[in-house]
Design an enzyme around this catalytic site. Sequence first.
Site, PDB file in Angstrom:
ATOM      1  CD  GLU A 262      95.562  56.866  74.424  1.00 20.09           C
ATOM      2  OE1 GLU A 262      95.991  56.637  73.282  1.00 20.09           O
ATOM      3  OE2 GLU A 262      94.662  56.203  74.957  1.00 20.09           O
ATOM      4  CB  CYS A 296      99.251  60.563  67.974  1.00 20.46           C
ATOM      5  SG  CYS A 296      97.495  60.669  68.331  1.00 20.46           S
TER       6      CYS A 296
END
Length: 489
Positions: A262, A296
């Site tokens: 990720e 993010c």
Amino acid sequence: MSTVTQEERSVVADVPKQLYIDGRWRDGAEGGTIAVEDPATEETIAEVADGNADDAKAALAAAAEHQAEWQHTPPRERGEILRRAFEMITERADELALIMTLEMGKSLAESKAEIAYASEFFRWFAEEAVRIEGRYGVAPNGAGRLLVMKQPVGPCILITPWNFPMAMGTRKIGPAIAAGCTMVVKPAKQTPLSMLALAKILEECGLPGGVLNVITASSSGEVMEPLIKDPRARKLSFTGSTEVGRKLIEQSADQILKVSMELGGNAPFIVFDDADVDDAVSGAMIAKMRNVGEACTAANRFHVADGVAQEFAEKLAEKMSALKVGRGTEEGVDIGPLIDDNQRGIVRDLVADATSKGAKAIVGGHDVDGRGYFYEPTVLSDVPPDAQLLKDEIFGPVAPVTSFESEQDAIDAANNTEYGLVAYVYTSDLKRALRVCEGLQTGMVGLNQGMVSNPAAPFGGVKQSGFGREGGAEGIEEYLETKYVAVNL
Ligand code: NAP
């Protein structure tokens, strides 16, 4: 000038500061510690154990030793531990939120929202633990049978970042526990307290010693590389920057680990001229300002249709200038500090680069004077295509607005990045919405909403934002192997 209070220090004092290995809390082999800082006051709030490579090996040895027993623990029992932990996190949300705000900086309201989000992964995977299914089929020739079973992948290495100190942990630990995997977890050195508090909760909820092991370390590379290359590890799940992720993918080739990544993002936020501009501005505030922009999933670039670009930028600037910046523990504060001075320097340089190339700061654009790593909520208009902040992850409270002419221009601009985590699209035209969603090269899209995170949904990216999914029905698959048995009747 605000300082860390005695009451705050006493909450931090209750958090374990040692390594958690094989069900025991202990100091690192070398006895050193890492200072944890409050980014709002620059004061040290705790010292946690500084583990070395031997400590990490001991943690992996414990995980490997307990794997067989843990995977044969009934799924219902594994699920019930997670369920109890979900409840305990919920009961202790205020205290956990304070710990998170003290080590990470975000406002208490945001920390509470993260605690709720983090705990939901435990509730979700408590429910998934008892739904691990295989299948039984008749072979096409009618003679044989095809049996497909799912089994835990084995000991896992889980590495998490500082920006969501608990949720990035629970969305790995939850499915690992549910699937029957043991693990070694390494939180970021800036925010180890939330993970240590979480480990204590799991211990109190009956998670057997050795299933979860936690290593805190100042030299993450030196400590983790030998583990990633150790044949006892079977899986690596990493959340963090693309730069570090790339290195870890290389290291995991040694033992051919099952890998989930990720990584970074550079989310486009597209507003068409048929969208409700006020709705788009509200969504933009969430997509940009959640976690002080240190997410993010943060909207990194605003691509707005020519006809509404100015209205959008002005309305966004008005909302941004109304935000109260301050220490996250204080009443009414919306926006806390950035994580450290280095991160603030990156944001400052990106803004300076954009303004030197012609961008205009409608609001903000500077550090906030005084102690703590505060930066003003900022909106930049007329951002030229060569501005560096359209390419890099800003990771701060800065919204660059650019404009586009056609739908295809918007899609091309959105896809003009090596990242592919999430995109946001605002339009009231259903056909356009679906066309654009199909055209975007991202793992997720927020359609007329500024947040996509949901424990019941598959979170993850494409391109250099990584591979693998966390949450949803897909999340547990990352911790399972598929075994096929060819049955001769
Ligand atoms: P980072 O520097 O990549 O660090 C992430 C984690 O990796 C930390 O625990 C860090 O430990 C550790 N680490 C660093 N170098 C390592 C190495 N050589 N070997 C093993 N571990 C190592 O990222 P960050 O600055 O903490 O987090 C921000 C990044 O995370 C952003 O790029 C953001 O987009 C990304 N992120 C992605 C997602 C997603 O789901 N896609 C979610 C959240 C954040 P130390 O810091 O203690 O050295």
